[in-house]
Design an enzyme around this catalytic site. Structure first.
Site, PDB file in Angstrom:
ATOM      1  N   SER A   3      30.194  38.051  45.329  1.00 16.83           N
ATOM      2  CA  SER A   3      29.130  38.749  44.616  1.00 16.83           C
ATOM      3  C   SER A   3      28.659  39.956  45.434  1.00 16.83           C
ATOM      4  O   SER A   3      29.470  40.826  45.762  1.00 16.83           O
ATOM      5  CB  SER A   3      27.994  37.769  44.301  1.00 16.83           C
ATOM      6  N   ASP A  42      31.950  37.615  33.352  1.00 19.02           N
ATOM      7  CA  ASP A  42      31.119  38.105  34.453  1.00 19.02           C
ATOM      8  C   ASP A  42      30.719  39.552  34.181  1.00 19.02           C
ATOM      9  O   ASP A  42      31.526  40.359  33.724  1.00 19.02           O
ATOM     10  CB  ASP A  42      31.915  38.011  35.761  1.00 19.02           C
ATOM     11  N   HIS A  82      29.600  34.460  35.943  1.00 23.85           N
ATOM     12  CA  HIS A  82      29.372  34.703  37.364  1.00 23.85           C
ATOM     13  C   HIS A  82      29.048  33.386  38.076  1.00 23.85           C
ATOM     14  O   HIS A  82      28.281  32.566  37.577  1.00 23.85           O
ATOM     15  CB  HIS A  82      28.211  35.684  37.539  1.00 23.85           C
TER      16      HIS A  82
END
Length: 326
Positions: free
Chosen positions: A170, A268, A298
């Site tokens: 991330s 995502d 995500h």
């Protein structure tokens, strides 16, 4: 909290084994007035959390303060290494996620121990400074300090300088990508590989650039994304003068960057920016492995026993193992 199906336009696309996470993972809804509470909630101990030492007993962990970047404060790192090492290993400078505003190095202890156990590599996890208290490029400078520490102390750490990789998930994946760019631009320390897990690369996503139609509804939303980038940059994201040492997608040329592994879910928010980044690397002739997982939002790998998550773990551990020669 249950999210009604009729309010979730992409819920029907979510993989069935990971979908239950959406019923228990509360929306972050990040804002200046909620950030402290979200941080406090994420820092709260989890009563039934597994013991990392029990899961991966053959790894030693050392907490170290290392010199910061060019006069910056010292940086805390967690150093993981196999107990039975007999020869110099590869090393991974690992960077945790959290939208640039959340998290600590400690949250990834199980992951770092697993990587070290299954690849034989040394892992150095960086507890970088968070935004908005620290603006870019302070975060990537902390990560560069860790990269330099590994390189300069390779003999004492039992590390092969030719196999020092960077990686993260991330925001940590975004920082790993910017770290690879910064290392290339400074020309001091070679980076052998960049391991990017649903990386946060482009401040323009959700601001001046729309995301994919079914992306970004769950876990990390366009609103959270705008907050994270604003906190990091200190101004509205999507403006013209953003440095590639803050947002990797802004880099003009991919030439000279290391080989890459990139993984992202099809739902995502970062899908388009991650695929575009992989394509740019490939067009430059840089060996790049790209995985897009259908039905995945995500941080889908929080559901560790889902078959989709198991496939992802096989893919990333395989890529790291091949690179480190495991």
């Amino acid at each position: 909290m249950t999210i009604p199906d009729d309010l979730t336009g992409s819920r029907h696309l979510v993989d069935a084994e990971i979908a239950p996470l959406l019923n228990v993972f509360p929306p972050l809804a990040l804002a200046p007035e909620t950030l402290a509470a979200v941080r406090e909630g994420q820092a709260a101990p989890v009563s039934d959390a597994p013991d990392p030492q029990t899961l991966f007993p053959d790894i030693t962990t050392t907490e170290t303060l290392i010199p910061g970047f060019e006069g910056d404060p010292d940086v805390r790192v967690l150093h993981y290494e196999p107990k039975d090492r007999t020869a110099p290993t590869g090393a991974l400078v690992w960077i945790h996620g959290g939208g640039y505003v959340l998290g600590t190095a400690d949250v990834d202890e199980i992951l770092c121990r697993r990587i070290s156990t299954e690849t034989g590599a040394t892992v150095v996890s960086v507890d970088y400074r968070l935004a908005p208290e620290t603006r870019a490029p302070g975060q990537v400078h902390d990560c560069y300090a860790a990269l330099r520490w590994v390189h300069d102390n390779a003999e004492d750490l039992g590390v092969d300088r030719a196999r020092i990789a960077v990686g993260g998930a991330s925001a940590g994946g975004g920082l790993a990508a910017t770290l690879a760019i910064l290392a290339r631009d400074r020309g001091e320390i070679p980076v052998s590989f960049q391991f990017l897990v649903y990386p946060m690369l482009d401040d323009r996503t959700g601001t001046t650039v729309d995301s994919a139609p079914h992306a970004g509804e769950f876990i990390w939303t366009p609103g959270d994304n705008r907050f994270g980038w604003t906190a990091l940059l200190g101004h509205r994201p999507g403006e013209d003068d953003v440095s590639p040492h803050a947002a990797a997608a802004r880099v003009k040329s991919m030439a000279g960057l290391p080989p890459a592994f990139i993984a992202v879910g099809a739902l995502d928010l970062f899908l388009d920016e991650d695929v575009a980044y992989a394509n740019r690397l490939l067009r430059e002739g840089i060996p790049t492995e790209l995985h897009v997982y259908p039905g995945a939002f995500h941080a889908f790998d929080l559901v560790a026993d889902a078959r989709l998550s198991q496939a992802y773990h096989r893919d990333f551990l395989g890529a790291l193992g091949r690179h480190f020669g495991a």
